[in-house]
Motif scaffolding. Structure first.
Motif, PDB file in Angstrom:
ATOM      1  N   LYS A  37       0.824  -1.207   0.000  1.00  0.00           N
ATOM      2  CA  LYS A  37       0.000   0.000   0.000  1.00  0.00           C
ATOM      3  C   LYS A  37       0.866   1.268   0.000  1.00  0.00           C
ATOM      4  CE  LYS A  37      -4.194   1.839   1.069  1.00  0.00           C
ATOM      5  NZ  LYS A  37      -5.496   1.438   0.573  1.00  0.00           N
ATOM      6  N   ASN A  38       1.900   1.271   0.800  1.00  0.00           N
ATOM      7  CA  ASN A  38       2.687   2.493   0.953  1.00  0.00           C
ATOM      8  C   ASN A  38       3.756   2.677  -0.108  1.00  0.00           C
ATOM      9  OD1 ASN A  38       2.016   4.295   3.279  1.00  0.00           O
ATOM     10  ND2 ASN A  38       1.784   2.263   4.175  1.00  0.00           N
ATOM     11  N   ILE A  39       4.465   1.619  -0.407  1.00  0.00           N
ATOM     12  CA  ILE A  39       5.579   1.796  -1.330  1.00  0.00           C
ATOM     13  C   ILE A  39       5.079   2.063  -2.731  1.00  0.00           C
ATOM     14  CG2 ILE A  39       7.552   0.616  -2.393  1.00  0.00           C
ATOM     15  CD1 ILE A  39       7.835  -0.652   0.473  1.00  0.00           C
ATOM     16  N   PHE A  40       3.907   1.571  -3.032  1.00  0.00           N
ATOM     17  CA  PHE A  40       3.391   1.859  -4.370  1.00  0.00           C
ATOM     18  C   PHE A  40       2.294   2.920  -4.330  1.00  0.00           C
ATOM     19  CE2 PHE A  40       5.263  -2.393  -4.452  1.00  0.00           C
ATOM     20  CZ  PHE A  40       6.246  -2.143  -5.387  1.00  0.00           C
ATOM     21  N   GLN A  41       2.004   3.432  -3.135  1.00  0.00           N
ATOM     22  CA  GLN A  41       0.921   4.409  -2.974  1.00  0.00           C
ATOM     23  C   GLN A  41      -0.290   3.930  -3.771  1.00  0.00           C
ATOM     24  OE1 GLN A  41       0.970   7.904  -1.306  1.00  0.00           O
ATOM     25  NE2 GLN A  41       2.070   6.382  -0.107  1.00  0.00           N
ATOM     26  N   TYR A  42      -0.638   2.672  -3.510  1.00  0.00           N
ATOM     27  CA  TYR A  42      -1.717   2.052  -4.257  1.00  0.00           C
ATOM     28  C   TYR A  42      -3.083   2.624  -3.847  1.00  0.00           C
ATOM     29  CZ  TYR A  42      -5.420  -0.985  -5.495  1.00  0.00           C
ATOM     30  OH  TYR A  42      -6.612  -1.420  -5.978  1.00  0.00           O
ATOM     31  N   ARG A  43      -3.871   2.963  -4.839  1.00  0.00           N
ATOM     32  CA  ARG A  43      -5.249   3.422  -4.599  1.00  0.00           C
ATOM     33  C   ARG A  43      -6.153   2.788  -5.632  1.00  0.00           C
ATOM     34  NH1 ARG A  43      -2.241   7.709  -3.100  1.00  0.00           N
ATOM     35  NH2 ARG A  43      -2.897   8.744  -1.187  1.00  0.00           N
ATOM     36  N   GLU A  44      -7.391   2.486  -5.264  1.00  0.00           N
ATOM     37  CA  GLU A  44      -8.347   1.960  -6.237  1.00  0.00           C
ATOM     38  C   GLU A  44      -8.561   3.029  -7.309  1.00  0.00           C
ATOM     39  OE1 GLU A  44     -10.792  -0.923  -3.389  1.00  0.00           O
ATOM     40  OE2 GLU A  44     -10.479  -1.065  -5.534  1.00  0.00           O
ATOM     41  N   PRO A  45      -8.766   2.738  -8.553  1.00  0.00           N
ATOM     42  CA  PRO A  45      -8.758   1.400  -9.144  1.00  0.00           C
ATOM     43  C   PRO A  45      -7.449   1.116  -9.895  1.00  0.00           C
ATOM     44  CG  PRO A  45      -9.830   2.952 -10.620  1.00  0.00           C
ATOM     45  CD  PRO A  45      -9.183   3.757  -9.528  1.00  0.00           C
ATOM     46  N   ASP A  46      -6.314   1.419  -9.281  1.00  0.00           N
ATOM     47  CA  ASP A  46      -5.023   1.248  -9.950  1.00  0.00           C
ATOM     48  C   ASP A  46      -4.830  -0.181 -10.472  1.00  0.00           C
ATOM     49  OD1 ASP A  46      -4.393   3.851  -9.370  1.00  0.00           O
ATOM     50  OD2 ASP A  46      -3.154   3.374  -7.613  1.00  0.00           O
ATOM     51  N   ILE A  47      -4.037  -0.288 -11.520  1.00  0.00           N
ATOM     52  CA  ILE A  47      -3.712  -1.609 -12.079  1.00  0.00           C
ATOM     53  C   ILE A  47      -2.218  -1.830 -11.959  1.00  0.00           C
ATOM     54  CG2 ILE A  47      -3.788  -3.055 -14.142  1.00  0.00           C
ATOM     55  CD1 ILE A  47      -6.384  -1.794 -14.794  1.00  0.00           C
ATOM     56  N   PHE A  48      -1.879  -2.834 -11.182  1.00  0.00           N
ATOM     57  CA  PHE A  48      -0.505  -3.041 -10.735  1.00  0.00           C
ATOM     58  C   PHE A  48       0.125  -4.195 -11.497  1.00  0.00           C
ATOM     59  CE2 PHE A  48       2.660  -4.959  -7.982  1.00  0.00           C
ATOM     60  CZ  PHE A  48       3.346  -3.848  -7.510  1.00  0.00           C
ATOM     61  N   TRP A  49       1.318  -3.936 -12.043  1.00  0.00           N
ATOM     62  CA  TRP A  49       2.005  -5.010 -12.764  1.00  0.00           C
ATOM     63  C   TRP A  49       3.432  -5.181 -12.261  1.00  0.00           C
ATOM     64  CZ3 TRP A  49       3.795  -4.941 -18.575  1.00  0.00           C
ATOM     65  CH2 TRP A  49       4.333  -6.210 -18.871  1.00  0.00           C
ATOM     66  N   CYS A  50       3.694  -6.332 -11.677  1.00  0.00           N
ATOM     67  CA  CYS A  50       5.044  -6.712 -11.295  1.00  0.00           C
ATOM     68  C   CYS A  50       5.467  -7.796 -12.280  1.00  0.00           C
ATOM     69  CB  CYS A  50       5.028  -7.225  -9.853  1.00  0.00           C
ATOM     70  SG  CYS A  50       6.532  -8.095  -9.395  1.00  0.00           S
ATOM     71  N   THR A  51       6.585  -7.580 -12.963  1.00  0.00           N
ATOM     72  CA  THR A  51       6.980  -8.494 -14.043  1.00  0.00           C
ATOM     73  C   THR A  51       7.794  -9.691 -13.553  1.00  0.00           C
ATOM     74  OG1 THR A  51       9.125  -7.496 -14.552  1.00  0.00           O
ATOM     75  CG2 THR A  51       7.186  -6.494 -15.588  1.00  0.00           C
ATOM     76  N   ALA A  52       8.022  -9.784 -12.262  1.00  0.00           N
ATOM     77  CA  ALA A  52       8.815 -10.906 -11.736  1.00  0.00           C
ATOM     78  C   ALA A  52       8.087 -12.226 -11.966  1.00  0.00           C
ATOM     79  CB  ALA A  52       9.042 -10.710 -10.237  1.00  0.00           C
ATOM     80  N   ASP A  53       8.768 -13.323 -11.714  1.00  0.00           N
ATOM     81  CA  ASP A  53       8.121 -14.624 -11.743  1.00  0.00           C
ATOM     82  C   ASP A  53       7.688 -14.957 -10.313  1.00  0.00           C
ATOM     83  OD1 ASP A  53       8.329 -17.295 -13.812  1.00  0.00           O
ATOM     84  OD2 ASP A  53       7.941 -17.697 -11.688  1.00  0.00           O
ATOM     85  N   ILE A  54       6.551 -15.622 -10.185  1.00  0.00           N
ATOM     86  CA  ILE A  54       6.068 -15.993  -8.848  1.00  0.00           C
ATOM     87  C   ILE A  54       7.028 -16.995  -8.188  1.00  0.00           C
ATOM     88  CG2 ILE A  54       4.129 -17.108  -7.607  1.00  0.00           C
ATOM     89  CD1 ILE A  54       2.243 -15.670  -9.551  1.00  0.00           C
ATOM     90  N   GLY A  55       7.912 -17.574  -8.969  1.00  0.00           N
ATOM     91  CA  GLY A  55       8.946 -18.454  -8.428  1.00  0.00           C
ATOM     92  C   GLY A  55       9.965 -17.746  -7.554  1.00  0.00           C
ATOM     93  N   TRP A  56       9.948 -16.416  -7.546  1.00  0.00           N
ATOM     94  CA  TRP A  56      10.845 -15.650  -6.677  1.00  0.00           C
ATOM     95  C   TRP A  56      10.027 -14.922  -5.626  1.00  0.00           C
ATOM     96  CZ3 TRP A  56      15.018 -17.797  -8.265  1.00  0.00           C
ATOM     97  CH2 TRP A  56      15.282 -17.986  -9.631  1.00  0.00           C
ATOM     98  N   ILE A  57      10.690 -14.423  -4.586  1.00  0.00           N
ATOM     99  CA  ILE A  57       9.964 -13.759  -3.497  1.00  0.00           C
ATOM    100  C   ILE A  57       9.201 -12.535  -4.010  1.00  0.00           C
ATOM    101  CG2 ILE A  57      11.894 -12.300  -2.737  1.00  0.00           C
ATOM    102  CD1 ILE A  57       9.372 -13.987  -0.384  1.00  0.00           C
ATOM    103  N   THR A  58       9.759 -11.837  -4.993  1.00  0.00           N
ATOM    104  CA  THR A  58       9.081 -10.639  -5.490  1.00  0.00           C
ATOM    105  C   THR A  58       7.683 -10.986  -5.992  1.00  0.00           C
ATOM    106  OG1 THR A  58      11.231  -9.771  -6.094  1.00  0.00           O
ATOM    107  CG2 THR A  58       9.328  -8.656  -7.026  1.00  0.00           C
ATOM    108  N   GLY A  59       7.578 -12.124  -6.675  1.00  0.00           N
ATOM    109  CA  GLY A  59       6.271 -12.555  -7.163  1.00  0.00           C
ATOM    110  C   GLY A  59       5.345 -12.982  -6.037  1.00  0.00           C
TER     111      GLY A  59
END
Ligand code: 6R9
Length: 635
Positions: free
Chosen positions: A276-298
């Protein structure tokens, strides 16, 4: 005032100071406000880094999937939870709503239960980036099984080692996977791995590529018919705060991968808060992390963080270069992505291509850009800022690790002024320290040292699966009473942190952590090889590439050295995976060693990086001649 959403720089300092003064009150307030608990905690924190023992929110009961799914159904049931973008741009994207995701997770949870999976059992997930991957993690969490995701680019040996280390009872995989214009026979890799895995009782197979594969009688089953027959509701297992949620393996400086164990309540609270804080996420934002879920980032910022916040999270199956180098930007335009979170290695690879690939697309929806996985160099930072963010979207350079569960040091966009190559300031609740080689904390600014953390935070790993002593010695003995990260860092005149890189035997290649030991072990298994040492050297796109110094058993015997190089790389590919292949292999007559027999990698690193002018202190070398010869033959 809510502690949850930081809005100004002053507010950041105010909250940060409070979080250091009264960490337990701080985290308690966050935990109270934003989650569904079955039972409240009795105690916020119990800790002792000397053992080490860390427990957050003890006494609390909960299920993380109730927080990711059930509680959103009434308010966001029809909102897209997962936006799946397939590898092939002509295959339609899928919008999976919170209601649909809830039902799919419940169905899979019921299938796992019917297959005999119970709370505490380990389930290995070896899947490509398709919706079933997110569903599988959540289905495990729903019934209290511990998921252990293995990146689907790892070889069969790497897979079997991980399955055996945590005695997984089940593997969830697919027939194959798509990556660009290639398809990979995942099930074949699983079959090979399972020859060595006695604890695996069943394998569930997702049909992704429609290839004809071997199905082992009594062990393997297609998952779809089972899902079709399953009930779309599944009571969540009530979990204790410190029950393990998942295991995720990371490379260490010795041979065996470390199964980092993350537990339920603390992980949930910290990941939701940081997302919530690091991305300052607010509805209805669309968030894309390109990592693979095989890593912690995913795990943290594709699956749990976004879903805990009721966000829309993009799941991309493909690669940035297919069908061409504009694919990322095409997707940003197509889905009006607001948040884009990627790795420096991807940025460098795309920056080498024609600018037209970026300029062709409308990227005006972007509000925040993120970077993770390795230090971002100045050039890549500026390219990202100029051409992707058009100097309007702040870059959050997020520093963290598999072990930390979530982001610890990062700017907060629109709050913290950014500075190229700096991860800037610690998140609330995080107390970094720079240490000198004598174990003393270095106070003040404009200093550099080894990066430690002085106080626990909720999402830190609690142990290494099956080897608590290794957890203690790896992270808590280098600097007494502190968690040691393995990274070096500097603190500038205003207190901003810049991570300078690993100070141990881990090399980051294209954002993947590779331990030197397992790669050397793989090389040494080649019958012609006596001994080897690998180091990293700077590479334009990968950040680091690998340089191997290899000593042969009988130099006279070897006729075709290029062929031998190929065989060595093949060996590495088979044991670990293609990501660990060496860019350069130099055959040497000896390796520089100390009198106590330790390979002096510091010297080899300088040779590989062509900095042979100043090799530093070589007085402890057993045989300085060896070094001169290696320099002479350098590739
Ligand atoms: C999240 C992740 C951890 C190591 C870490 C450090 C490096 C990650 C970084 C960074 C500089 C950043 N690292 N983020 N270095 N700046 N923003 O990558 O976890 O795969 O465990 O790697 O990656 O060296 O210690 P993991």
């Amino acid at each position: 005032m809510s502690n949850y959403h930081i809005k100004t720089f002053e507010e950041y300092f105010h909250i940060y100071r409070k979080s250091v003064r009264e960490p337990e009150n701080f985290w308690e307030e966050v935990a109270e406000e934003h989650f569904v608990w079955r039972k409240r905690w009795d105690n916020v924190l119990r800790w002792d880094f000397s053992k080490p023992e860390i427990a957050w929110f003890e006494g609390a009961q909960l299920n993380i999937t109730e927080n990711c799914l059930d509680r959103h159904l009434r308010t966001r049931g029809d909102k897209t939870a997962i936006l799946f973008e397939p590898n092939n741009p002509n295959e339609p994207a899928q919008h999976i709503t919170y209601t649909e995701l809830y039902e799919r997770v419940c169905k899979m949870a019921n299938v796992l239960k019917a297959k005999g999976i119970k709370k505490g059992d380990r389930v290995c997930i070896y899947l490509p980036m398709i919706p079933e991957l997110s569903v599988a993690l959540l289905a495990c969490a729903r019934i209290g099984a511990i998921h252990s995701v293995v990146f689907a680019g790892f070889s069969s040996t790497a897979l079997s080692t991980r399955i055996n280390d945590s005695s997984c009872k089940m593997v969830i995989t697919s027939d194959g996977s798509y990556r660009g214009n290639k398809s990979i026979d995942l099930k074949g890799i699983v079959d090979e791995a399972l020859e060595q895995c006695p604890t695996v009782e069943s394998v569930l197979v997702v049909n992704r590529v429609g290839s004809s594969i071997h199905m082992e009688q009594g062990r393997d089953e297609w998952i779809q018919p089972l899902l079709d027959a399953a009930q779309p509701h599944c009571e969540p297992e009530v979990m204790e705060a410190e029950d393990p949620l998942f295991i995720l393996y990371t490379s260490g400086s010795t041979g065996k991968p470390k199964g980092m164990v993350h537990t339920t309540a603390g992980y949930m609270v910290f990941i939701a808060y940081t997302f919530k804080n690091i991305f300052q996420y607010r509805e209805p934002d669309i968030f894309w992390c390109t990592a693979d879920i095989g890593w912690i980032t995913g795990h943290s910022y594709i699956v749990y963080g976004p879903l805990l916040n009721g966000a829309t999270s993009v799941l991309f199956e493909g690669v940035p270069s297919y069908p061409d180098f504009g694919r990322f930007w095409e997707i940003v335009e197509k889905h009006s992505i607001t948040h884009f979170y990627t790795a420096p290695t991807a940025i460098r690879a795309l920056a080498k291509e024609d600018l037209n690939y970026v300029e062709k697309y409308n990227l005006s929806s972007l509000k925040v850009l993120g970077s993770v996985g390795e230090p971002i160099n100045e050039e890549a930072w500026h390219w990202y800022n100029d051409h992707v963010g058009k100097k309007k979207s702040p870059i959050v350079d997020t520093w963290w690790q598999t072990e930390t569960g979530g982001i610890l040091i990062s700017p907060i966009p629109y709050v913290t002024p950014t500075k190229p190559t700096y991860a800037t300031l610690p998140l609330p609740g995080i107390q970094p320290a720079l240490m000198d080689e004598n174990g003393q904390e270095i106070k003040g600014n404009q200093v550099d040292g080894r990066l430690c953390v002085k106080f626990p935070w909720p999402s830190m790993a609690r142990t290494i699966w099956g080897d608590h002593e290794r957890y203690r010695t790896t992270y808590f003995t280098a600097f007494e009473g502190k968690y040691f990260t393995g990274d070096g860092a500097l603190r500038d005149e205003v207190g901003y942190y810049r991570i300078t890189g690993r100070v141990d035997d881990v090399i980051i290649v294209s954002g993947h952590n590779l331990g030197t030991a397992p790669i050397e072990d793989a090389i040494n298994e080649h019958p012609a090889v006596a001994e080897s040492a690998i180091v990293g050297f700077p590479h334009d796109v990968k950040g680091n590439a690998l340089y191997g110094f290899v000593m042969l058993k009988d130099v006279g015997e070897v006729r075709d050295r290029d062929n031998l190089r190929k065989e060595i790389n093949q060996q590495i590919s088979d044991r670990i995976g293609p990501i660990a292949k060496l860019d350069k292999i130099q055959f040497v007559e000896g390796l520089p060693k100390t009198r106590s027999g330790k390979i002096m990698r510091r010297i080899l690193r300088k040779i590989a990086g062509n900095e042979t002018e100043n090799l530093g202190d070589t007085s402890t070398l057993l045989d300085p001649e060896v070094v001169q010869q290696i320099i002479k033959d350098r590739l």
